[in-house]
Design a protein around this motif. Structure first.
Motif, PDB file in Angstrom:
ATOM      1  N   GLU A 141       0.824  -1.207   0.000  1.00  0.00           N
ATOM      2  CA  GLU A 141       0.000   0.000   0.000  1.00  0.00           C
ATOM      3  C   GLU A 141       0.861   1.261   0.000  1.00  0.00           C
ATOM      4  O   GLU A 141       0.552   2.232  -0.698  1.00  0.00           O
ATOM      5  N   CYS A 142       1.940   1.250   0.771  1.00  0.00           N
ATOM      6  CA  CYS A 142       2.852   2.406   0.768  1.00  0.00           C
ATOM      7  C   CYS A 142       3.551   2.532  -0.580  1.00  0.00           C
ATOM      8  O   CYS A 142       3.724   3.637  -1.112  1.00  0.00           O
ATOM      9  N   GLY A 143       3.948   1.399  -1.136  1.00  0.00           N
ATOM     10  CA  GLY A 143       4.620   1.423  -2.434  1.00  0.00           C
ATOM     11  C   GLY A 143       3.745   1.995  -3.529  1.00  0.00           C
ATOM     12  O   GLY A 143       4.224   2.721  -4.413  1.00  0.00           O
ATOM     13  N   MET A 144       2.465   1.682  -3.494  1.00  0.00           N
ATOM     14  CA  MET A 144       1.548   2.222  -4.498  1.00  0.00           C
ATOM     15  C   MET A 144       1.455   3.743  -4.422  1.00  0.00           C
ATOM     16  O   MET A 144       1.082   4.406  -5.391  1.00  0.00           O
ATOM     17  N   LEU A 145       1.801   4.295  -3.243  1.00  0.00           N
ATOM     18  CA  LEU A 145       1.787   5.750  -3.062  1.00  0.00           C
ATOM     19  C   LEU A 145       3.195   6.337  -3.127  1.00  0.00           C
ATOM     20  O   LEU A 145       3.442   7.446  -2.665  1.00  0.00           O
ATOM     21  N   LYS A 146       4.132   5.514  -3.665  1.00  0.00           N
ATOM     22  CA  LYS A 146       5.517   5.946  -3.879  1.00  0.00           C
ATOM     23  C   LYS A 146       6.237   6.308  -2.574  1.00  0.00           C
ATOM     24  O   LYS A 146       7.008   7.266  -2.504  1.00  0.00           O
ATOM     25  N   MET A 147       5.983   5.505  -1.539  1.00  0.00           N
ATOM     26  CA  MET A 147       6.677   5.675  -0.264  1.00  0.00           C
ATOM     27  C   MET A 147       7.553   4.451  -0.022  1.00  0.00           C
ATOM     28  O   MET A 147       7.087   3.308  -0.076  1.00  0.00           O
ATOM     29  N   ARG A 148       8.838   4.688   0.217  1.00  0.00           N
ATOM     30  CA  ARG A 148       9.823   3.618   0.420  1.00  0.00           C
ATOM     31  C   ARG A 148       9.725   3.078   1.841  1.00  0.00           C
ATOM     32  O   ARG A 148       9.546   3.839   2.794  1.00  0.00           O
ATOM     33  N   CYS A 149       9.893   1.768   1.999  1.00  0.00           N
ATOM     34  CA  CYS A 149       9.700   1.137   3.306  1.00  0.00           C
ATOM     35  C   CYS A 149      10.902   0.315   3.748  1.00  0.00           C
ATOM     36  O   CYS A 149      11.534  -0.379   2.931  1.00  0.00           O
ATOM     37  N   ALA A 173      -3.142   7.939   4.952  1.00  0.00           N
ATOM     38  CA  ALA A 173      -3.008   9.002   5.952  1.00  0.00           C
ATOM     39  C   ALA A 173      -1.563   9.464   6.076  1.00  0.00           C
ATOM     40  O   ALA A 173      -1.294  10.623   6.418  1.00  0.00           O
ATOM     41  N   ALA A 174      -0.617   8.578   5.790  1.00  0.00           N
ATOM     42  CA  ALA A 174       0.802   8.922   5.897  1.00  0.00           C
ATOM     43  C   ALA A 174       1.278   9.764   4.721  1.00  0.00           C
ATOM     44  O   ALA A 174       2.223  10.567   4.857  1.00  0.00           O
ATOM     45  N   HIS A 175       0.642   9.604   3.578  1.00  0.00           N
ATOM     46  CA  HIS A 175       1.113  10.281   2.364  1.00  0.00           C
ATOM     47  C   HIS A 175       1.255  11.794   2.522  1.00  0.00           C
ATOM     48  O   HIS A 175       2.302  12.372   2.153  1.00  0.00           O
ATOM     49  N   PRO A 176       0.267  12.525   3.063  1.00  0.00           N
ATOM     50  CA  PRO A 176       0.433  13.977   3.197  1.00  0.00           C
ATOM     51  C   PRO A 176       1.524  14.385   4.180  1.00  0.00           C
ATOM     52  O   PRO A 176       2.025  15.517   4.108  1.00  0.00           O
ATOM     53  N   LEU A 177       1.902  13.493   5.086  1.00  0.00           N
ATOM     54  CA  LEU A 177       3.005  13.815   5.987  1.00  0.00           C
ATOM     55  C   LEU A 177       4.332  13.815   5.235  1.00  0.00           C
ATOM     56  O   LEU A 177       5.234  14.592   5.542  1.00  0.00           O
ATOM     57  N   LEU A 178       4.439  12.965   4.248  1.00  0.00           N
ATOM     58  CA  LEU A 178       5.664  12.875   3.447  1.00  0.00           C
ATOM     59  C   LEU A 178       5.646  13.834   2.268  1.00  0.00           C
ATOM     60  O   LEU A 178       6.692  14.261   1.788  1.00  0.00           O
ATOM     61  N   LEU A 186      -3.333  14.118  -3.491  1.00  0.00           N
ATOM     62  CA  LEU A 186      -3.305  12.681  -3.711  1.00  0.00           C
ATOM     63  C   LEU A 186      -4.592  12.292  -4.427  1.00  0.00           C
ATOM     64  O   LEU A 186      -5.680  12.340  -3.853  1.00  0.00           O
ATOM     65  N   HIS A 187      -4.462  11.937  -5.693  1.00  0.00           N
ATOM     66  CA  HIS A 187      -5.619  11.534  -6.476  1.00  0.00           C
ATOM     67  C   HIS A 187      -5.786  10.022  -6.349  1.00  0.00           C
ATOM     68  O   HIS A 187      -4.927   9.249  -6.754  1.00  0.00           O
ATOM     69  N   PHE A 188      -6.904   9.628  -5.759  1.00  0.00           N
ATOM     70  CA  PHE A 188      -7.138   8.202  -5.550  1.00  0.00           C
ATOM     71  C   PHE A 188      -7.266   7.483  -6.887  1.00  0.00           C
ATOM     72  O   PHE A 188      -7.987   7.918  -7.777  1.00  0.00           O
ATOM     73  N   GLU A 189      -6.514   6.384  -7.032  1.00  0.00           N
ATOM     74  CA  GLU A 189      -6.583   5.569  -8.238  1.00  0.00           C
ATOM     75  C   GLU A 189      -6.670   4.104  -7.850  1.00  0.00           C
ATOM     76  O   GLU A 189      -6.041   3.672  -6.888  1.00  0.00           O
ATOM     77  N   TYR A 190      -7.423   3.343  -8.616  1.00  0.00           N
ATOM     78  CA  TYR A 190      -7.489   1.907  -8.398  1.00  0.00           C
ATOM     79  C   TYR A 190      -6.249   1.237  -8.994  1.00  0.00           C
ATOM     80  O   TYR A 190      -5.688   1.721  -9.987  1.00  0.00           O
ATOM     81  N   SER A 191      -5.825   0.139  -8.388  1.00  0.00           N
ATOM     82  CA  SER A 191      -4.640  -0.552  -8.889  1.00  0.00           C
ATOM     83  C   SER A 191      -4.838  -1.051 -10.313  1.00  0.00           C
ATOM     84  O   SER A 191      -3.873  -1.185 -11.070  1.00  0.00           O
TER      85      SER A 191
END
Length: 337
Positions: free
Chosen positions: A24-32, A313-318, A324-329
């Protein structure tokens, strides 16, 4: 002292919910980076019941726990998570709007977001109060089933009235010589469908329901059981010839260092906002079994939903100020697809 590594998100816990949070984080381009005290991914699924079938994962009428973990690893792989296994997070220190995560092996990671998916924390079985129990543990008394085949042809006593007791009764019935199910009352706490399947097996004679009884004492030598004695509340004792005892009385939960991190706790769980799984500390989220809120259900599929909510919820913190435009996978795809 090791150099400080940097990432967008640190996920504490590599069980099914933690692994799905990577996706889920990866889909929002957040590295884990993912940290787990166990030597492998999978959490309780792999450590405690790798061959146990799970029936409530959407799209899989039945899937073994280990197979589910393999699929989740495969799903997370396109986002190249960094795993730190065999390590326990000991310190979580706030530095401005970021967090420094430190483990017992010296790993240090600077991150903006922490997602705690630690399941039951440090967990262990609730042991029945039986004399000389330790003499048999790991030899003929087991608190988990790692290989069904190890129990082929055995006379098995299963103690407990919850889902684990019912699931393993059903799973082992076709390979065991005999299964006795011990419970202190006639009513079982497991899923109604599982109760019905167990009762159907009891009618065939493959399973015997020994109720209302509870464990009383063990007989055997050299760590090998020969019998399990059970007793009623009135003290009537019955002897069951047995090779193996499987007591399923749940897990003892210990948050370990998590309890010292200043988060709001309720009965060894972390309280979160059900809208986004945020904890009382900015930038820290909790998902899966360790999180609690009104109406919480301890199901893997609910943990998957919580992983998605925490990631969004984490995306706007980063990425403050970035829409953030919601998109389906199905329309967005994943790397390499």
């Amino acid at each position: 002292m090791s150099a400080v590594q940097q990432t967008d998100v640190v996920i504490i816990g590599a069980g099914p919910v933690g692994l799905f949070a990577v996706f889920e984080c990866g889909m929002l381009k957040m590295r884990c980076h993912v940290i787990d005290a166990l030597e492998s991914t999978g959490g309780q699924c792999v450590a405690m019941y790798p061959e146990k079938p799970i029936f409530d994962i959407p799209g899989y009428p039945s899937i073994d726990a280990a197979a589910l973990i393999h699929k989740l690893e495969e799903q997370a792989a396109p986002f190249s998570p960094t795993y730190h296994l065999g390590q326990q997070v000991e310190k979580l220190t706030q530095a401005g709007d970021r967090w420094l995560v430190e483990t017992n092996t010296g790993t240090r990671i600077d991150t903006k977001v922490v997602i705690i998916a630690a399941g039951c924390g440090a967990f262990g079985p609730n042991r029945p109060p039986l004399d000389h129990l330790a003499d048999y543990e790991g030899k003929s008394v087991f608190y988990l089933v790692k290989r069904r085949e190890d129990f082929r042809g055995k006379r098995i006593v299963i103690a407990g009235g919850g889902d684990s007791a019912l699931d393993w009764t059903i799973s082992l019935a076709d390979i065991a010589e005999k299964i006795y199910v011990i419970h202190r009352r006639p009513k079982f706490r497991g899923a109604p469908e599982s109760v019905a399947r167990m009762e159907a097996l009891a009618k065939t004679g493959k399973v015997e329901l020994v109720v209302p009884y509870q464990l009383h004492s063990l007989e055997g030598a050299g760590g090998q059981l020969s019998a399990v004695n059970v007793a009623t509340m009135e003290g009537d004792v019955r002897r069951l010839d047995a090779d193996t005892l499987l007591p399923f009385f749940g897990l003892a939960m210990n948050l370990g260092p998590i309890a010292t991190w200043g988060l709001n706790l309720e009965r060894s769980h972390i309280t979160v906002n059900p809208q986004n799984c945020a904890t009382s500390a900015p930038g820290i989220f909790a998902i899966g079994d360790i999180a609690t809120y009104p109406g919480k259900l301890k199901l893997i599929l609910c943990g998957f939903s919580e992983a998605a909510m925490a990631a969004h919820a984490a995306h706007p913190l980063l990425h403050p100020g970035e829409a953030l435009h919601f998109e389906y996978s199905t329309s967005k795809g994943v790397p390499g697809s």
